[in-house]
Design a protein around this motif. Structure first.
Motif, mmCIF file in Angstrom:
data_model
loop_
_atom_site.group_PDB
_atom_site.id
_atom_site.type_symbol
_atom_site.label_atom_id
_atom_site.label_comp_id
_atom_site.label_asym_id
_atom_site.label_seq_id
_atom_site.Cartn_x
_atom_site.Cartn_y
_atom_site.Cartn_z
ATOM 1 N N ARG A 159 0.838 -1.205 0.000
ATOM 2 C CA ARG A 159 0.000 0.000 0.000
ATOM 3 C C ARG A 159 0.870 1.251 0.000
ATOM 4 O O ARG A 159 1.808 1.381 0.786
ATOM 5 C CB ARG A 159 -0.921 0.034 1.224
ATOM 6 N N LEU A 160 0.536 2.181 -0.904
ATOM 7 C CA LEU A 160 1.191 3.488 -0.957
ATOM 8 C C LEU A 160 0.138 4.512 -1.382
ATOM 9 O O LEU A 160 -0.447 4.395 -2.470
ATOM 10 C CB LEU A 160 2.352 3.480 -1.955
ATOM 11 N N ALA A 161 -0.123 5.492 -0.530
ATOM 12 C CA ALA A 161 -1.151 6.492 -0.820
ATOM 13 C C ALA A 161 -0.759 7.822 -0.200
ATOM 14 O O ALA A 161 0.020 7.871 0.753
ATOM 15 C CB ALA A 161 -2.508 6.033 -0.276
ATOM 16 N N HIS A 162 -1.296 8.905 -0.771
ATOM 17 C CA HIS A 162 -1.089 10.227 -0.183
ATOM 18 C C HIS A 162 -2.348 11.072 -0.397
ATOM 19 O O HIS A 162 -3.374 10.576 -0.890
ATOM 20 C CB HIS A 162 0.178 10.901 -0.737
ATOM 21 N N ASN A 163 -2.276 12.351 -0.029
ATOM 22 C CA ASN A 163 -3.457 13.213 -0.068
ATOM 23 C C ASN A 163 -3.372 14.256 -1.171
ATOM 24 O O ASN A 163 -3.886 15.369 -1.043
ATOM 25 C CB ASN A 163 -3.657 13.900 1.284
ATOM 26 N N GLU A 220 -9.496 8.066 -11.547
ATOM 27 C CA GLU A 220 -9.476 7.437 -10.230
ATOM 28 C C GLU A 220 -8.500 8.132 -9.282
ATOM 29 O O GLU A 220 -7.374 8.457 -9.656
ATOM 30 C CB GLU A 220 -9.132 5.942 -10.349
ATOM 31 N N ASP A 221 -8.962 8.348 -8.058
ATOM 32 C CA ASP A 221 -8.073 8.859 -7.012
ATOM 33 C C ASP A 221 -8.040 7.899 -5.821
ATOM 34 O O ASP A 221 -7.482 8.204 -4.776
ATOM 35 C CB ASP A 221 -8.479 10.270 -6.566
ATOM 36 N N ASN A 222 -8.616 6.709 -5.994
ATOM 37 C CA ASN A 222 -8.688 5.693 -4.953
ATOM 38 C C ASN A 222 -8.772 4.354 -5.684
ATOM 39 O O ASN A 222 -9.677 4.166 -6.511
ATOM 40 C CB ASN A 222 -9.947 5.932 -4.113
ATOM 41 N N ALA A 223 -7.844 3.440 -5.436
ATOM 42 C CA ALA A 223 -7.809 2.249 -6.272
ATOM 43 C C ALA A 223 -7.227 1.044 -5.537
ATOM 44 O O ALA A 223 -6.300 1.174 -4.737
ATOM 45 C CB ALA A 223 -6.969 2.510 -7.530
ATOM 46 N N VAL A 224 -7.801 -0.123 -5.840
ATOM 47 C CA VAL A 224 -7.283 -1.410 -5.375
ATOM 48 C C VAL A 224 -7.287 -2.370 -6.559
ATOM 49 O O VAL A 224 -8.309 -2.516 -7.238
ATOM 50 C CB VAL A 224 -8.135 -2.002 -4.227
ATOM 51 N N VAL A 225 -6.159 -2.996 -6.794
ATOM 52 C CA VAL A 225 -6.025 -3.982 -7.870
ATOM 53 C C VAL A 225 -5.511 -5.274 -7.274
ATOM 54 O O VAL A 225 -4.632 -5.261 -6.395
ATOM 55 C CB VAL A 225 -5.060 -3.477 -8.966
ATOM 56 N N THR A 226 -6.068 -6.382 -7.710
ATOM 57 C CA THR A 226 -5.538 -7.686 -7.312
ATOM 58 C C THR A 226 -4.862 -8.335 -8.507
ATOM 59 O O THR A 226 -5.278 -8.146 -9.658
ATOM 60 C CB THR A 226 -6.630 -8.622 -6.776
ATOM 61 N N ALA A 227 -3.813 -9.085 -8.212
ATOM 62 C CA ALA A 227 -3.087 -9.834 -9.234
ATOM 63 C C ALA A 227 -2.919 -11.269 -8.754
ATOM 64 O O ALA A 227 -2.914 -11.535 -7.542
ATOM 65 C CB ALA A 227 -1.722 -9.198 -9.489
ATOM 66 N N THR A 239 -3.630 2.027 -3.625
ATOM 67 C CA THR A 239 -3.086 3.368 -3.803
ATOM 68 C C THR A 239 -4.207 4.390 -3.755
ATOM 69 O O THR A 239 -5.387 4.047 -3.729
ATOM 70 C CB THR A 239 -2.317 3.482 -5.135
ATOM 71 N N GLY A 240 -3.851 5.653 -3.744
ATOM 72 C CA GLY A 240 -4.853 6.702 -3.786
ATOM 73 C C GLY A 240 -4.251 8.065 -3.543
ATOM 74 O O GLY A 240 -3.133 8.201 -3.036
ATOM 75 N N PHE A 241 -5.020 9.081 -3.923
ATOM 76 C CA PHE A 241 -4.653 10.481 -3.702
ATOM 77 C C PHE A 241 -5.536 11.116 -2.630
ATOM 78 O O PHE A 241 -5.612 12.334 -2.541
ATOM 79 C CB PHE A 241 -4.831 11.287 -4.998
ATOM 80 N N VAL A 242 -6.228 10.304 -1.820
ATOM 81 C CA VAL A 242 -7.225 10.837 -0.887
ATOM 82 C C VAL A 242 -6.969 10.386 0.550
ATOM 83 O O VAL A 242 -7.885 10.316 1.362
ATOM 84 C CB VAL A 242 -8.647 10.432 -1.331
#
Length: 330
Positions: A159-163, A220-227, A239-242
């Motif tokens: 997980r890596l996210a910021h505002n 998108e500013d909020n996201a989850v992906v599975t692999a 990840t996300g910008f929020v």
């Protein structure tokens, strides 16, 4: 007795575009590195380019062809819009200059292949900025994975996210679905993607993508992906910008153990890495960072040896990102 060798002259580097938020960072890397010298800034937006050139205290060049034709120019850092990478990097390689570029390398896998082939054919160093592969925690992570302590891997989560969106400090162009190829996942998630591929392998395939637009900017500013992997392991990329306060975290699960990084801090506030097995939890020493991608690029220019692992990972990063974006569009 052999005579001392004359030190090599600094490589002369130009910054191509102030579009990306890391443009100044890479320009300063060229100023600070003992083997390079920053000589110019180009941008198709003259006002934006002139502003960066003033901050870096080098001349602004409005004519890209004239800049690339300079015999005293050795290489460039590319921080244009991602959508321009094929054209700009292609022109640089055709002019015989080395390239250090911000991710993604290209908007398409075919574009990655064309640029990598062009660089190889011309004997030029092409390197993509994947900085977290050089960080100390990744060095430690590799050692744990290579040791086999975790057993057969079953799951990972990075997980890596910021505002950047909620605090409104990202430039508006970062929300352009054409220039930026999307939003948070095409930008910030690049780091969790290539770390997930380090953990599970570059053949991990995007299986699902959930994107939301919480600030109404159209991407998108909020996201989850599975692999998933052929062996059945699952990777979760967040990840996300929020997000105002979210620690960067890595979790890896295996049949014999668990690795956690960033879920706790020591007394100095430094993130801690631990491995848990049937015999308890062990703290893992996190070493100093390995050489940064810019330094690897300079070394590749000097040695003539391409940064093959970097390019393989850059290609895989593009592939998974494009697949995730397609899944999110439905």
């Amino acid at each position: 007795m052999s005579s001392p060798q004359t030190p090599a002259a600094p490589l002369r580097i130009a910054v191509l575009s102030a579009w990306h938020v890391h443009a100044e960072e890479y320009g300063r890397a060229a100023i600070d590195h003992p083997g390079t010298e920053l000589v110019a800034v180009w941008d198709d937006d003259a006002e934006r380019g002139q502003d960066l050139a003033r901050r870096l205290e080098v001349p602004f060049e409005a004519d890209l062809d004239a800049l690339l034709a300079r015999e005293d120019l050795d290489g460039v850092t590319v921080t244009t819009a991602t959508s321009d990478h094929d054209a700009v990097i292609g022109a640089v390689l055709a002019a015989g200059k080395h390239v250090f570029t911000e991710k993604l390398l290209s908007p398409t896998v075919a574009g990655c292949d064309a640029l990598i082939s062009a660089a190889e054919a011309a004997g030029l160093a092409l390197t993509v900025s994947l900085p977290r592969l050089s960080h100390g925690y990744t060095v430690a992570l590799r050692e744990v994975l290579d040791s086999g302590r975790l057993g057969r891997l079953t799951y990972s989560r990075v997980r890596l996210a910021h505002n950047g969106s909620t605090a409104n400090w990202l430039p508006a162009r970062f929300y352009d679905p054409v220039e930026a190829l999307g939003g948070a996942f095409s930008d910030l998630a690049a780091h969790p993607v290539y770390l997930t591929q380090l953990i599970l392998g570059t053949d991990a395939a995007a299986a699902s993508a959930t994107y939301t637009d919480m600030t109404g900017r159209g991407v998108e500013d909020n996201a989850v992906v599975t692999a998933t992997t052929a062996d059945g392991a699952i990777g979760v990329i967040e990840t996300g910008f929020v997000t105002p306060a979210s620690p960067f975290t890595i979790e890896v699960q295996g049949t014999e153990g668990t690795l956690l990084y960033g879920f706790e801090q020591d007394a100095q506030g430094t993130p801690v890495m631990r491995v848990g097995t049937g015999s308890g939890w062990d703290a893992i020493d996190v070493p100093a960072d390995a050489p940064a991608p810019f330094s690897l690029w300079v070394e590749a220019i000097r040695s003539g040896e391409p940064t093959r692992e970097n390019l393989e990972r850059a290609r895989a990063l593009t592939s998974l990102t494009i697949a995730a974006n397609a899944l999110a569009r439905g």
